[in-house]
Scaffold this motif. Structure first.
Motif, PDB file in Angstrom:
ATOM      1  N   UNK A 142     -72.174 -27.885 105.699  1.00  0.00           N
ATOM      2  CA  UNK A 142     -72.410 -26.507 106.141  1.00  0.00           C
ATOM      3  C   UNK A 142     -71.355 -25.998 107.106  1.00  0.00           C
ATOM      4  N   UNK A 143     -70.859 -26.855 107.977  1.00  0.00           N
ATOM      5  CA  UNK A 143     -69.806 -26.432 108.900  1.00  0.00           C
ATOM      6  C   UNK A 143     -68.601 -25.941 108.111  1.00  0.00           C
ATOM      7  N   UNK A 144     -68.190 -26.709 107.128  1.00  0.00           N
ATOM      8  CA  UNK A 144     -67.023 -26.345 106.323  1.00  0.00           C
ATOM      9  C   UNK A 144     -67.317 -25.166 105.390  1.00  0.00           C
ATOM     10  N   UNK A 145     -68.516 -25.119 104.850  1.00  0.00           N
ATOM     11  CA  UNK A 145     -68.912 -24.038 103.930  1.00  0.00           C
ATOM     12  C   UNK A 145     -68.861 -22.683 104.634  1.00  0.00           C
ATOM     13  N   UNK A 146     -69.523 -22.576 105.782  1.00  0.00           N
ATOM     14  CA  UNK A 146     -69.592 -21.290 106.469  1.00  0.00           C
ATOM     15  C   UNK A 146     -68.296 -20.931 107.188  1.00  0.00           C
ATOM     16  N   UNK A 147     -67.533 -21.925 107.632  1.00  0.00           N
ATOM     17  CA  UNK A 147     -66.268 -21.654 108.316  1.00  0.00           C
ATOM     18  C   UNK A 147     -65.075 -21.650 107.369  1.00  0.00           C
ATOM     19  N   UNK A 148     -65.339 -21.934 106.101  1.00  0.00           N
ATOM     20  CA  UNK A 148     -64.293 -21.976 105.066  1.00  0.00           C
ATOM     21  C   UNK A 148     -63.152 -22.906 105.472  1.00  0.00           C
ATOM     22  N   UNK A 149     -63.556 -24.122 105.848  1.00  0.00           N
ATOM     23  CA  UNK A 149     -62.603 -25.162 106.216  1.00  0.00           C
ATOM     24  C   UNK A 149     -62.820 -26.370 105.302  1.00  0.00           C
ATOM     25  N   UNK A 150     -62.060 -27.411 105.534  1.00  0.00           N
ATOM     26  CA  UNK A 150     -62.198 -28.618 104.720  1.00  0.00           C
ATOM     27  C   UNK A 150     -63.376 -29.467 105.188  1.00  0.00           C
ATOM     28  N   UNK A 151     -63.893 -30.230 104.265  1.00  0.00           N
ATOM     29  CA  UNK A 151     -65.081 -31.048 104.515  1.00  0.00           C
ATOM     30  C   UNK A 151     -64.800 -32.162 105.512  1.00  0.00           C
ATOM     31  N   UNK A 152     -65.780 -32.432 106.357  1.00  0.00           N
ATOM     32  CA  UNK A 152     -65.756 -33.617 107.206  1.00  0.00           C
ATOM     33  C   UNK A 152     -66.759 -34.635 106.678  1.00  0.00           C
ATOM     34  N   UNK A 153     -67.589 -34.206 105.723  1.00  0.00           N
ATOM     35  CA  UNK A 153     -68.592 -35.073 105.112  1.00  0.00           C
ATOM     36  C   UNK A 153     -68.219 -35.391 103.672  1.00  0.00           C
TER      37      UNK A 153
END
Length: 187
Positions: free
Chosen positions: A82-93
């Motif tokens: 969700x962090x990457x999805x909403x911030x449009x960044x790369x996955x940490x998971x």
């Protein structure tokens, strides 16, 4: 396959057939094999995933190579980084399949469009997000305040189906205990 999504939405807000067809037109379908990645650390996060079949896990691998399971997702559950999805960044998971799975994929762009077009869907996602915040707070407080046995019993009470479908090594990782400790707790 899509009926499960309609049922989930209609637990919160009723839909006409036409409304549901419109909603569904914003999703794509994807099948994933057992042990296949849906998402890997470092990749761009394109979608939020609604599970229609199967079982997945979202996890983080620390610098020592230890896997920390953040979330499981089975039918009728949502999963992504969700962090990457909403911030449009790369996955940490990482997200991979414990069982062969089928998901409905919703891009952030399509989610925003649906929410702008339909108050019912904006309401649905707000309610789902609120429930997610509550669950996350409960999990954090459980990790801070409960011993391993209490966390095990809480998980068993909340999600008894997980124990029938998830290997004990993964349950142990989710609870933050060793496989041996889990064996003692479950006996």
């Amino acid at each position: 396959m899509s009926e499960i999504l309609r049922q989930q939405i209609e637990k919160i807000t009723p839909l006409t057939d036409k409304e549901f067809e419109y909603i569904l037109s914003h999703f794509t379908r994807k099948k994933i094999k057992k042990h296949q990645y849906l998402l890997q650390e470092g990749e761009a996060v394109q979608n939020d995933y609604f599970v229609t079949k199967g079982l997945l896990k979202a996890y983080y691998v620390n610098q020592d190579g230890k896997e920390h399971i953040m979330q499981f997702a089975m039918e009728d559950w949502w999963i992504t980084d969700y962090q990457a999805y909403f911030n449009e960044t790369n996955a940490t998971l990482n997200i991979d399949c414990i069982e062969a799975s089928e998901v409905l994929c919703l891009s952030l762009r399509n989610r925003e469009k649906l929410c702008a077009d339909m108050h019912k869907i904006e309401h649905f996602f707000r309610k789902k997000s609120n429930a997610g915040y509550v669950a996350l707070q409960r999990r954090i407080l459980s990790l801070l305040n409960s011993n391993a046995k209490e966390r095990y019993e809480q998980l068993l009470q909340q999600y008894p189906l997980l124990f029938q479908r998830v290997p004990k090594t993964l349950i142990a990782s989710y609870l933050g205990v060793s496989r041996e400790t889990l064996s003692r707790l479950s006996s």
